[in-house]
Design an enzyme around this catalytic site. Structure first.
Site, PDB file in Angstrom:
ATOM      1  N   ASP A  24       0.919  -1.277   0.001  1.00  0.00           N
ATOM      2  CA  ASP A  24       0.062   0.087  -0.046  1.00  0.00           C
ATOM      3  C   ASP A  24       0.890   1.098  -0.109  1.00  0.00           C
ATOM      4  O   ASP A  24       1.833   1.362   0.590  1.00  0.00           O
ATOM      5  CB  ASP A  24      -1.024   0.127   1.105  1.00  0.00           C
ATOM      6  CG  ASP A  24      -2.106   0.936   1.142  1.00  0.00           C
ATOM      7  OD1 ASP A  24      -2.437   1.476   0.120  1.00  0.00           O
ATOM      8  OD2 ASP A  24      -2.883   1.287   2.253  1.00  0.00           O
ATOM      9  N   ASN A  72     -10.069  -3.901  -6.625  1.00  0.00           N
ATOM     10  CA  ASN A  72      -9.135  -2.980  -7.469  1.00  0.00           C
ATOM     11  C   ASN A  72      -9.795  -2.581  -9.056  1.00  0.00           C
ATOM     12  O   ASN A  72      -9.291  -1.835  -9.595  1.00  0.00           O
ATOM     13  CB  ASN A  72      -7.915  -3.369  -7.192  1.00  0.00           C
ATOM     14  CG  ASN A  72      -7.172  -3.239  -5.966  1.00  0.00           C
ATOM     15  OD1 ASN A  72      -6.279  -3.841  -5.623  1.00  0.00           O
ATOM     16  ND2 ASN A  72      -7.429  -2.009  -5.405  1.00  0.00           N
TER      17      ASN A  72
END
Ligand code: FPP
Length: 246
Positions: A24, A72
């Protein structure tokens, strides 16, 4: 950040067997430098390569990373396509390394949703992995923890209906239907990027994992930061719900 009590040096004799990492912070890393988000993913992919090599060198047996979630796909098409290209490039290049170093690489996730090119690379890395027994990297791709559990439950039900599975379902038996079948649960879950949540990652497998959160953005993550996470992990008292010295 909470939870990051400082610890001394990493004990080299006791590496965690399995480390899981939520990749991340790539987008923010790029934004801070005035670059497109995709530049952050490219550097993030390099960081993965460095950290995987480091894990292998220090005796970690399994590294599982969250590279692309079932959610995503909602990102802009150009970003999704860049991430998929990077993954394809990475899997392609990894084939030589796997053969040279006798390491394994698996993709966890719903591969049916991937392009035929990526699926072919996944088949190839699976085939190579069956031949070796060394370090194993797992890349979670089109992956969601709940989706994995549902997928496993459906497969178990189908096996049961076909008379291929026992009626008495145990935790161990159910684990064999997960993408991670045969792999020990992660000991340590690391999340760089400053967020303090699990985001649908390895929900079943992380039942007893130790969590380490850091503000460092993934492209800036280094072996030294990994050593810090391992030292913190080693300083923790894992009781698995029991008590020590009752
Ligand atoms: C999270 O950062 C990162 C991703 C969703 C993509 C990770 C994918 C790669 C690094 C590509 C290649 C991977 C491997 C394993 C070779 P973010 O975009 O959510 O960052 P932000 O929170 O700063 O926006």
């Amino acid at each position: 950040m909470p939870n990051n009590n400082s610890a001394g040096e990493r004990d080299r004799a006791r590496p965690p067997r399995h480390i899981a990492i939520i990749l991340d912070g790539n987008g923010r890393w790029a934004k801070k430098r005035g670059l497109p988000r995709t530049a952050g993913h490219a550097v993030g992919a390099e960081t993965f390569r460095k950290i995987a090599t480091y894990c292998k060198n220090i005796g970690v047996e399994y590294l599982t990373v969250y590279a692309f979630s079932t959610e995503n796909w909602r990102r802009p098409e150009a970003e999704v396509s860049t991430i998929m290209k990077l993954l394809g490039k990475y899997l392609h290049e990894a084939i030589d390394t796997m053969e040279r170093d006798h390491i394994r690489m698996k993709v966890f996730g719903d591969v049916e949703g991937l392009s035929p090119e990526l699926r072919a690379l996944v088949d190839k890395t699976d085939e190579i992995s069956r031949r070796y027994e060394g370090f194993q990297a797992n890349i979670c791709l089109n992956y969601g923890g709940r989706d994995e559990i549902l997928h496993a439950a459906r497969r178990y039900a189908a096996d049961y209906a076909a008379g291929k599975a026992e009626g008495e379902l145990t935790e161990e038996g159910f684990s064999q239907y997960l993408y991670s079948a045969g792999i020990p649960d992660p000991d340590l879950l690391i999340r760089p990027g400053g967020e303090v949540r699990i985001s649908n990652f390895l929900l079943w497998q992380c039942a007893y994992a130790e969590f380490y959160f850091t503000d460092v953005l993934w492209p800036d993550f280094t072996p030294e930061e990994l050593d810090r996470a391992i030292a913190v992990f080693q300083s923790r008292d894992r009781r698995y719900g029991g008590v020590k010295n009752p």
